[in-house]
Design an enzyme around this catalytic site. Structure first.
Site, PDB file in Angstrom:
ATOM      1  N   THR A   9       0.557  -1.227  -0.228  1.00  0.00           N
ATOM      2  CA  THR A   9      -0.672  -0.187   0.365  1.00  0.00           C
ATOM      3  C   THR A   9       0.975   1.484  -0.730  1.00  0.00           C
ATOM      4  OG1 THR A   9       0.137   0.178   2.928  1.00  0.00           O
ATOM      5  CG2 THR A   9      -2.532  -1.346   1.521  1.00  0.00           C
ATOM      6  N   TYR A 161      -1.356  11.397  13.413  1.00  0.00           N
ATOM      7  CA  TYR A 161      -1.107   9.988  13.214  1.00  0.00           C
ATOM      8  C   TYR A 161       0.193   9.812  14.257  1.00  0.00           C
ATOM      9  CZ  TYR A 161       3.173   8.478  10.901  1.00  0.00           C
ATOM     10  OH  TYR A 161       4.832   7.517   9.554  1.00  0.00           O
TER      11      TYR A 161
END
Length: 250
Positions: A9, A161
């Site tokens: 990915t 994050y």
């Protein structure tokens, strides 16, 4: 096609860890399915042309003799992971290695993170990872498989994050235990500061000064470790968070 397939990915940009990993695994005989998400690359530009990077990656994988499949994938959509695995399996055969290298990454702190940004980070970095692992396990070959995810402990002034990466760590840890009886390993890599286009000159100088090696890590440094973890030689390595940072001093 070579007979073994990896899904990677987040491989849109030529300077990404995912791009380097795709080439490294192709050299080991893997066919490669890789995801891109053009809308994110446009929203968070990191110094390279993502469309050109994806096109060149596809061409280079084929030149090296690997099967290649680019999948445009909005991983914030909970329907996407099942679709991605289904497309990869239909085109290249069962996926026996899953490399999670995508990320939503927009810097913000406790005081200024929005609910929308927080939720988007967790949708992409956590929920999509869980759903990709689940879909991967559902179709993994009977002789096992490999899961490798990229993580980070950078959370100060990078709250959504860093927090989402912490949750990712626990999901991969769960996978290492729950899928072990099927011969599927699951590991994490913390690559430290890798310049994939997000560093300016002052950041690069600041971080290089904290590397005992005198240089920053490269995407290829991380790709070499992923290459090992995806191999048969790593069948006895699972549930690990490996700090592959060149001795980086925080």
């Amino acid at each position: 096609m070579t007979g073994k397939t990896a899904l990677i990915t987040g491989a849109g940009r030529a300077n990404s860890i995912a791009h380097a990993t795709a080439l490294a695994l192709a050299d080991d005989g893997w066919d490669i399915a890789f995801t891109t998400w053009t809308a994110y690359e446009a929203r968070v530009p990191l110094g390279s042309d993502p469309e050109r990077g994806a096109t060149e990656l596809d061409a280079e994988l084929r030149r090296r003799g690997a099967g290649s499949l680019r999948i445009e994938a909005d991983l914030a959509d909970p329907a996407t992971p099942d679709r991605v695995l289904a497309e990869a399996e239909a085109e290249l055969g069962p996926v026996s290695a899953l490399v999670l290298s995508h990320a939503e990454s927009v810097d913000s702190s406790i005081a200024d993170t929005t609910v929308e940004s927080f939720d988007r980070h967790f949708a992409v970095n956590v929920r999509a990872a869980w759903l990709l692992i689940r879909a991967f396990a559902a179709q993994a070959p009977a002789d096992g498989g490999r899961i490798v995810a990229l993580t980070s402990d950078h959370v100060v002034h990078n709250l959504p994050y860093g927090a989402s990466k912490g949750a990712l760590d626990r999901i991969v840890e769960a996978a290492s235990g729950e899928l072990a009886e099927r011969g599927i390993t699951a590991n994490l890599i913390n690559p430290g500061p890798i310049d994939t286009g997000w560093m300016d000159a002052s950041t690069r100088e600041f971080l290089t000064a904290r590397q005992p090696t005198g240089r920053l890590g490269t995407p290829e440094d991380t790709a070499r470790l992923i290459r090992f973890l995806a191999s048969e030689d790593a069948a006895w390595v699972t549930g690990q968070l490996i700090h592959s940072e060149g001795g980086f001093r925080r």
